[in-house]
Design a protein around this motif. Structure first.
Motif, PDB file in Angstrom:
ATOM      1  N   PHE A 107       0.743  -1.203   0.015  1.00 43.78           N
ATOM      2  CA  PHE A 107      -0.060   0.056   0.027  1.00 43.78           C
ATOM      3  C   PHE A 107       0.856   1.300  -0.146  1.00 43.78           C
ATOM      4  O   PHE A 107       0.585   2.198  -0.880  1.00 43.78           O
ATOM      5  N   PHE A 108       1.868   1.271   0.839  1.00 46.70           N
ATOM      6  CA  PHE A 108       2.766   2.337   0.837  1.00 46.70           C
ATOM      7  C   PHE A 108       3.541   2.663  -0.398  1.00 46.70           C
ATOM      8  O   PHE A 108       3.674   3.752  -0.849  1.00 46.70           O
ATOM      9  N   TYR A 110       2.397   1.749  -3.263  1.00 48.99           N
ATOM     10  CA  TYR A 110       1.446   2.373  -4.082  1.00 48.99           C
ATOM     11  C   TYR A 110       1.126   3.759  -3.960  1.00 48.99           C
ATOM     12  O   TYR A 110       1.014   4.619  -4.676  1.00 48.99           O
ATOM     13  N   ASP A 111       0.788   4.163  -2.577  1.00 47.98           N
ATOM     14  CA  ASP A 111       0.453   5.505  -2.066  1.00 47.98           C
ATOM     15  C   ASP A 111       1.631   6.297  -2.545  1.00 47.98           C
ATOM     16  O   ASP A 111       1.491   7.434  -3.362  1.00 47.98           O
TER      17      ASP A 111
END
Lengths: 691, 691
Positions: A107-108, A110-111
């Motif tokens: 997620f990070f 991607y973020d």
């Protein structure tokens, strides 16, 4: 080593190999086994002695015993289970932990990829005509032939020369049109004073904080971007039907009004409605519930009432007045708002406000008819009324509001026994007015321009949703601002004459046998789709209206039959459901028209009833109505009337959930309902109510 | 049957039993095996022949082969893997599915339990005095001695006769006081015109939609309910220090103002600040960023500018003006807002608005000092300026705003080379004013009442945070509205005389040796904790100020030493950090005071410096400053200055995340940041910006 020999000898036997190939799990267990077993000299010894006897003779015997009694090698069966459980649990936890960590890291990553490091600037051509439009039209205003984003990339450039479809308004009708239309066919521009689509059926829930307002709202620019369309946040003021120009206005903060023309090839009017006043005076003292700002205003007004009720300088009488909430109108909006408000008062506010407030709160519904939810099945109205009675929501039926003062509603009510009309008053802290819809100023202005428009409440269209009185195929009207002319009777003479002429007969002498009647019925259905339901049992109708039992229907009999059917048709309800269907219908028809266009061009067909030629008339299908009535819900599904407690509330939610406009809003709705369960309305709501 | 016999014979051997107890998984595999094997006559036959030979003689042999070669019985090794994988995958999916279903069902069951079926009413006693308060005080107003919720249950009843603590305001200071105070000690009432606590450091993020406003807001009633306290949404107007009454006012919608008195035993003033105007005219044309309504107004103004810039009736020059955003003030708020605004323009708005808008957008920061973030380390200021330069955020330093017109900022700027002051103007669509804080009207009014209050910018307190000029132990002031008097110099004479007298010496003839100096330093530290940092190297100070090298400090030398230290102390910054620490400090002291109260009562101690007796003075610890500057962040941690890209943004977030006010807001913040990644600011933001 020893083990390998055993294995290799196994592998010489193909059958053994297939059956006894050790699984990775078992191999691990074996390792555990040997490690644990080694401290015991006995097991060690026995292990060592085994291969000597088994390796030269890998008999089917060993196979069988293997299938029957595999090992895992701890000392007692009991401990073995515990160890195994711990082993498996740790493996599971480890796996879960790794997965979770992996997801967080992913997620990070991607973020991090969603941030733009560099400021972007584009080389964009903007046509001179977009920046300095030429003037023209009856009022010599600038004509917006080219918009500033018409040349934003190739995709947009492709749209530029397509037929111009202008959509006024961005409610249910317009949005369902935009969601269903083929992006390749038209150059689409939406004009509306608000730049978001609002999921109106859930507005009462959002008002009290069960849902977030944001979850009900979809930016219209996201919807237009699908069709590579344009959006102008402005007001439509009028239409010049001959020059095909919409007059649009923009009001500057300084108060200056600027106007310009927007040319169209097809115009769809979906401007909605405004609140009906019924000529009651003093409506400046009440709240409406049409848009997000209204909902927010109601929120803060309710909380303001509660806060004021806590202050020591507030008298007892004032406190009761502040905590009296009056809803004028017992339709679905009024009823759902009353239910949601009561839920909030009952479930949430008591947690944080002084308890005396709960005792002095009252909710009143003032309804002019004899029942609330009077468009629903009577059983459902009664169910809702009983529910409200139990919840101490005060329902005042047969009550007509005569005027509204700054802190009280004055109304007249028929006494139950005597029928005497008595004038009463109801003080309030907050009053909601939701008593139906009326025509907007724009629609009224349009109607006044057109001779054929005689309906005072809505713009009349034919069954193809074409605005009556305008050139065929140019202007359409959908949603609350429109009504489909279902006046079959007024067309009957013309229609019957046509039939007679086709039969080569004098209308007066017309005589239809059953076969001919069937043909006529088919044509009626096609022209007036709403009548379909009433034209099901053709044989019965024939018998019933063949008064002289001649075996044929004459002109008068046929006229009588069609008039009767006409009288059974009511005008369509002003609901989201209808607007949605009309938008969808128009989108499909416009797609067909665009498909047919090349063929028509080849054949030089430019005039005539193209709509009729390519697509059927609009037919409204009523899927039913539903309403939330305070930890219970009622459903009126075309005859099937059901209602009940929580399980129906979940059903009610799932219907709206499924109909919601986008994946985003659906996710948000689910989150909101979840949050209500976890934190209560209070936690979520107060912050907004406070502000 | 056969298998059972084998098993039972195994069980006779205890060693076999422990090692070969079949696991459930293996038993399943066995079943699969036999089923699959049975169609083959060979394997069938061999299976049948096995027991005859193996059952009477369960040798260690079978054990060994079992551990080595367990089976799973498909026909080739390759297929076996596939089958096993499918089997395991299905088992895993099944398990995951069941778990998920279980969770959903559990959630619904829980959710269902959160609805109250029955309307609740309470039997609540409300004191007559709460409903009809007696009048009194200098203005003969109602005195709110009892509040309407004083008798809401036993918990509240217990509080009734405790000392009354009144807190004015609900910002950082008040909330940290409320969160740290022991609920059992005081009857607490909070008075504030707004009923929520706002997490101000993240307000710039919420303004552009990176965060939801709701995630930054905590209802004050939830905070007061922890301490069984009360909340009154009203304005504090003044204080009668001798009668111990706060004058509170409420404004009705009609405009009528009602006033009442609220009695206190201890009063905490935490009313915060208002925006500093610096005497600039035309501030009605700019926006401020102090509360939620401001943030919402800025949101809709920015979007309105974009919408207007799209219209064909907007000229090119107007468009550039509309898309020019000016921020006056280069402190943390201004800088973070500029960064967030730029992020939004760069990352989100380009997705839905015509591309020409992106090219004409400009963001300007007008700063009166020579650097932005001038309270930070210089390296960080420079880093931020470089970052902004790369992002095309225009930073105008040494620029002083002289006035603001309705669409432009007029300012003067020193030319870099010549130093000539030039007047310039900057047109804007939206202008934010964030140039520091000033005293509120209430604080000004209070200061004017008290002779000792001479600071024009804030209420002065002693190091125990007691408002100077009021009876000791009655009134405290914390947060932005206050300043701790650190004027050691003015107290020095008094202080030194006291020391001299204690030494039994004439002050003029005082001579302190190093041991005595150490004692004095300890007392100075206790009285003026802020001076601690400057009193570290006592020996060096002694040497340095012992001018005549007499080995002792005389009166004048000591005075000079303390004055020098005093001049190094600056007044505390008006930050959330300071207010938070002050609130915490007061809570702890109040807890101590309450603990000490019984002892003091026994000893008949009612007067004197109780605060001093039970607790140390307030000491501010600066933990550092941080700022977000557009996909990068800077940290100034007491000398350690670091800054950089995304990784620092995540750090910056985690600091605020950890400091956030409640579990709820923390969850919401995490969700917001997640949503930004998934949907972009746009998806979330537009709905609100629209409205």
């Amino acid at each position: 080593m020893l083990r390998q020999r055993v294995l290799s000898s196994f592998h010489t036997n193909p059958l053994t190999r297939q059956i006894f190939k050790p699984s990775p799990l078992l191999r691990t267990l074996q390792k555990l086994n040997t490690r644990r077993a080694s401290p015991s000299p006995l097991s060690n010894a026995s292990l060592r002695t085994i291969p000597a006897r088994s390796s030269p003779l890998p008999t089917p015997h060993s196979r069988a015993s293997a299938t029957i009694a595999p090992s895992n090698g701890s000392k007692t069966p009991k401990r073995s289970k515990v160890v195994r459980f711990v082993y498996k649990a740790s493996a599971f936890c480890g796996f879960a932990g790794l997965t979770a960590t992996g997801l967080v890291v992913a997620f990070f990553i991607y973020d991090a990829s969603t941030y733009k490091e560099e400021a972007e600037k584009y080389d964009i051509g903007v046509s001179e005509l977009a920046l300095n439009p030429r003037r023209g039209g009856p009022k010599n205003l600038p004509i917006a032939e080219v918009l500033v984003d018409d040349e934003d990339g190739e995709e947009m450039l492709k749209q530029r020369d397509k037929p111009r479809l202008v959509v006024l308004g961005c409610g249910w009708g317009s949005v369902s049109l935009l969601k269903n239309i083929n992006p390749d066919n038209y150059h689409i521009t939406v004009v509306s004073p608000s730049n978001y689509f609002l999921y109106t059926p859930l507005l009462p829930s959002a008002t009290v904080g069960t849902l977030e307002l944001r979850s009900l709202v979809e930016p219209i620019r996201r919807i237009t971007s699908r069709v590579k369309g344009h959006f102008l946040k402005a007001n439509a003021e009028g239409v010049d039907f001959s020059a095909k120009l919409v007059e649009v206005s923009q009001t500057l903060p300084s108060g200056e009004v600027r106007r310009f023309y927007l040319p169209y090839d097809k115009l769809v009017i979906g401007v909605g409605s405004k609140t009906r006043t019924h000529g009651v005076e003093g409506l400046e003292n009440v709240e409406f519930l049409k848009n997000v700002a209204d909902a927010r205003k109601i929120r803060s007004k309710v909380i303001e009432c509660f806060e004021r009720a806590c202050l020591p300088s507030t008298t007892d009488e004032e406190r009761r007045k502040l905590l009296s909430f009056v809803i004028c109108g017992g339709g679905p909006t009024g009823v759902e708002f009353a239910a949601e408000l009561f839920d909030m008062l009952n479930e949430d506010l008591t947690l944080v406000y002084p308890k005396i407030l709960r005792n002095e709160v009252s909710v009143h519904v003032v309804q002019s008819r004899s029942h609330i939810l009077n468009t629903y099945d009577e059983a459902l109205s009664r169910y809702a009324e009983e529910r409200f009675a139990r919840d101490q929501v005060d329902v005042l039926t047969n009550a007509r509001v005569s005027r509204i003062e700054n802190d009280r509603v004055i109304f007249t009510q028929k006494e139950k026994g005597s029928g005497k009309v008595i004038t009463k008053e109801l003080p309030f802290g907050m009053c909601l007015w939701s008593t139906g819809v009326a025509q907007t100023d724009f629609a009224e202005h349009i109607a006044s321009q057109l001779e054929l428009q005689r309906n005072k409440h809505a713009l009349e269209t034919d069954s193809h949703l074409r605005l009556l009185g305008t050139p065929l195929g140019d202007v359409y009207a959908i949603g609350d601002c429109s009504t489909v002319q279902n006046n079959i009777a007024s067309h009957i003479t013309h229609f019957l004459r046509q039939i007679a002429w086709e039969k080569g007969a004098d209308p007066e002498k017309l005589a239809l046998d059953f076969g001919m009647w069937r043909n006529v019925a088919t044509r009626v259905r096609k022209k007036f789709p709403q009548a379909t339901d009433h034209l099901r049992r053709l044989d019965r109708l024939f018998e019933q209206y063949d008064v002289d039992k001649s075996g044929t229907l004459d002109f008068d009999e046929l006229k009588e039959l069609l008039s009767q059917i006409d009288s059974k048709l009511t005008s369509l309800p002003a609901t989201a459901q209808r607007a949605h269907q009309q938008g969808q219908y128009l989108a499909r028809k416009f797609n067909k028209l665009a498909q047919a266009a090349p063929g028509l061009a080849v054949n030089n067909v430019t005039d005539g009833d193209l709509d009729e030629a390519v697509y059927k008339g609009f037919e409204y299908k009523h899927f039913g109505s539903l309403a939330y009535i305070g930890n219970a819900a009622v459903f009126d599904l075309n005859g099937l009337s059901i209602g009940g407690g929580l399980i129906f509330v979940y059903l009610w939610r799932s219907v709206y959930f499924a109909q919601s406009v986008s994946l985003r809003t659906r996710m948000l709705l689910a989150m909101d309902w979840g949050k209500r369960a976890l934190f209560g309305r209070g936690e979520i709501k107060f912050p907004f109510l406070c502000v």
